[in-house]
Design a protein around this motif. Structure first.
Motif, mmCIF file in Angstrom:
data_model
loop_
_atom_site.group_PDB
_atom_site.id
_atom_site.type_symbol
_atom_site.label_atom_id
_atom_site.label_comp_id
_atom_site.label_asym_id
_atom_site.label_seq_id
_atom_site.Cartn_x
_atom_site.Cartn_y
_atom_site.Cartn_z
ATOM 1 N N GLN B 38 1.211 -1.352 -0.040
ATOM 2 C CA GLN B 38 0.094 -0.057 0.066
ATOM 3 C C GLN B 38 0.884 1.108 -0.187
ATOM 4 O O GLN B 38 1.653 1.557 1.045
ATOM 5 C CB GLN B 38 -1.078 -0.014 1.346
ATOM 6 C CG GLN B 38 -1.752 1.144 1.238
ATOM 7 C CD GLN B 38 -2.825 1.052 2.279
ATOM 8 O OE1 GLN B 38 -2.510 0.761 3.470
ATOM 9 N NE2 GLN B 38 -3.950 1.553 2.453
ATOM 10 N N TYR B 39 0.747 1.948 -0.956
ATOM 11 C CA TYR B 39 1.749 3.291 -1.250
ATOM 12 C C TYR B 39 0.709 4.185 -0.430
ATOM 13 O O TYR B 39 -0.655 4.188 -0.532
ATOM 14 C CB TYR B 39 1.839 3.672 -2.805
ATOM 15 C CG TYR B 39 2.939 2.569 -3.271
ATOM 16 C CD1 TYR B 39 2.307 1.483 -4.279
ATOM 17 C CD2 TYR B 39 4.285 2.547 -2.940
ATOM 18 C CE1 TYR B 39 3.112 0.557 -4.827
ATOM 19 C CE2 TYR B 39 5.001 1.266 -3.379
ATOM 20 C CZ TYR B 39 4.530 0.316 -4.441
ATOM 21 O OH TYR B 39 5.323 -0.192 -4.958
ATOM 22 N N GLU B 42 -3.143 5.452 -1.050
ATOM 23 C CA GLU B 42 -3.547 4.495 -2.272
ATOM 24 C C GLU B 42 -4.246 2.977 -1.724
ATOM 25 O O GLU B 42 -4.071 2.979 -0.215
ATOM 26 C CB GLU B 42 -2.532 4.080 -3.211
ATOM 27 C CG GLU B 42 -2.162 5.284 -3.926
ATOM 28 C CD GLU B 42 -0.969 4.716 -5.197
ATOM 29 O OE1 GLU B 42 -0.408 5.721 -5.609
ATOM 30 O OE2 GLU B 42 -1.037 3.886 -5.381
ATOM 31 N N SER B 83 11.402 4.396 -3.982
ATOM 32 C CA SER B 83 10.298 4.112 -4.265
ATOM 33 C C SER B 83 9.441 2.946 -3.737
ATOM 34 O O SER B 83 8.066 2.749 -3.700
ATOM 35 C CB SER B 83 10.024 3.941 -5.680
ATOM 36 O OG SER B 83 11.085 3.004 -6.285
ATOM 37 N N ASP B 84 10.043 2.189 -2.943
ATOM 38 C CA ASP B 84 9.844 1.016 -2.346
ATOM 39 C C ASP B 84 9.216 1.418 -0.921
ATOM 40 O O ASP B 84 8.457 0.587 -0.132
ATOM 41 C CB ASP B 84 10.768 -0.135 -2.136
ATOM 42 C CG ASP B 84 11.161 -0.759 -3.309
ATOM 43 O OD1 ASP B 84 12.322 -1.136 -3.278
ATOM 44 O OD2 ASP B 84 10.276 -0.875 -4.377
ATOM 45 N N SER B 85 9.037 2.412 -0.691
ATOM 46 C CA SER B 85 8.636 3.033 0.559
ATOM 47 C C SER B 85 7.093 2.837 0.591
ATOM 48 O O SER B 85 6.389 3.637 -0.273
ATOM 49 C CB SER B 85 8.902 4.387 1.001
ATOM 50 O OG SER B 85 10.314 4.645 1.113
ATOM 51 N N ALA B 86 6.632 2.054 1.553
ATOM 52 C CA ALA B 86 5.106 1.854 1.471
ATOM 53 C C ALA B 86 4.819 0.931 2.943
ATOM 54 O O ALA B 86 5.888 0.601 3.924
ATOM 55 C CB ALA B 86 4.730 0.997 0.157
ATOM 56 N N TYR B 88 3.487 -2.763 3.944
ATOM 57 C CA TYR B 88 3.402 -4.306 3.518
ATOM 58 C C TYR B 88 2.494 -5.191 4.075
ATOM 59 O O TYR B 88 2.788 -4.990 5.587
ATOM 60 C CB TYR B 88 4.842 -4.705 3.258
ATOM 61 C CG TYR B 88 5.765 -4.014 2.200
ATOM 62 C CD1 TYR B 88 6.173 -2.860 2.417
ATOM 63 C CD2 TYR B 88 5.636 -4.493 0.819
ATOM 64 C CE1 TYR B 88 6.959 -2.138 1.343
ATOM 65 C CE2 TYR B 88 6.372 -3.823 -0.138
ATOM 66 C CZ TYR B 88 6.995 -2.849 -0.061
ATOM 67 O OH TYR B 88 7.719 -1.914 -0.730
ATOM 68 N N THR B 108 5.383 -0.819 8.035
ATOM 69 C CA THR B 108 5.866 0.179 7.409
ATOM 70 C C THR B 108 7.326 0.276 6.809
ATOM 71 O O THR B 108 8.171 0.090 7.799
ATOM 72 C CB THR B 108 5.499 1.371 8.036
ATOM 73 O OG1 THR B 108 4.140 1.662 8.312
ATOM 74 C CG2 THR B 108 5.776 2.735 7.230
#
Lengths: 115, 113
Positions: B38-39, B42, B83-86, B88, B108
């Motif tokens: 989940q970004y 979103e 860009s993988d910061s999200a 999971y 996170t």
């Protein structure tokens, strides 16, 4: 192919007001789900519809009702909103069976604030 | 009942570091296992999946192997990017006639340049 769509994206309600969150999917899936996401709580299932014409309670159904309008659409209604219902709401759909891996596809969410 | 346990976050890594996010599960039968991402702002997106023991799911450089003997499905990536910061999420399906998924709490990941 839009996948799973949800409206509205944002909503602010006053305590006691009612509203309906709309969800639609265009993947011809049989099953649809409503979740809420709260900080530190992960996703919790509110209601689900395993197939058109059926609905069942999930983990946290109190204060909510649902309608499976047709195969595409599954709505979530808050009859009398409470501050505890401030959350992000996600709709999901899936097609499962013997040949399926049971994954679900999610909409973008509705961010609801109840004051 | 069935359950999923993920390592607590947040996990903070430097770019190009190796990532592991642990996930263990409790289930009867033979569940399907998933990782969702989940970004910010979103919905959840399916990242990878595995449907039977010893299956390896992979996508976008991420991998996870279904280990029935240790009831685990750890997520790994060899070199993370900003860009993988999200967030999971690990999840399982008991493959019942409801199609329900059971989710872990989410982890996170923050990747710093």
């Amino acid at each position: 192919n839009a996948g799973v769509t949800q409206t509205p994206k944002f909503q602010v309600l006053k305590t006691g007001q009612s509203m309906t969150l709309q969800c639609a999917q265009d993947m011809n899936h049989n099953s649809m789900y409503w979740y809420r996401q709260d900080p530190g709580m992960g996703l919790r299932l509110i209601y689900y519809s395993a197939s058109e014409g059926t609905t069942d309670k999930g983990e946290v159904p109190n204060g909510y009702n649902v309608s499976r309008l047709n195969k595409r659409e599954f709505s979530l209604r808050l009859e009398s909103a409470a501050p505890s219902q401030t959350s992000v709401y996600f709709c999901a759909s899936s097609e499962f069976g013997q040949l399926s891996s049971y994954e679900q596809y999610f909409g973008p969410g509705t961010r609801l604030t109840v004051t | 009942g069935d359950s999923v346990t993920q390592m607590e976050g947040p996990v903070t890594l430097s770019e190009e570091a190796f990532l592991t996010i642990n996930c263990t599960y409790t289930a009867t039968g033979y569940p399907s296992l998933f990782w969702y991402v989940q970004y910010p702002g979103e919905g959840l997106q399916l990242l990878l999946k595995a449907t039977k023991a010893d299956d390896k799911g992979s996508n976008k450089g991420f991998e996870a192997t279904y280990r029935k003997e240790t009831t685990s499905f750890h997520l790994e990536k060899g070199s993370v990017q900003v860009s993988d910061s999200a967030v999971y999420f690990c999840a399982l399906s008991d493959r019942s006639n409801t199609g329900k998924l059971i989710f872990g709490q989410g982890t996170t990941l923050q990747v710093k340049p």
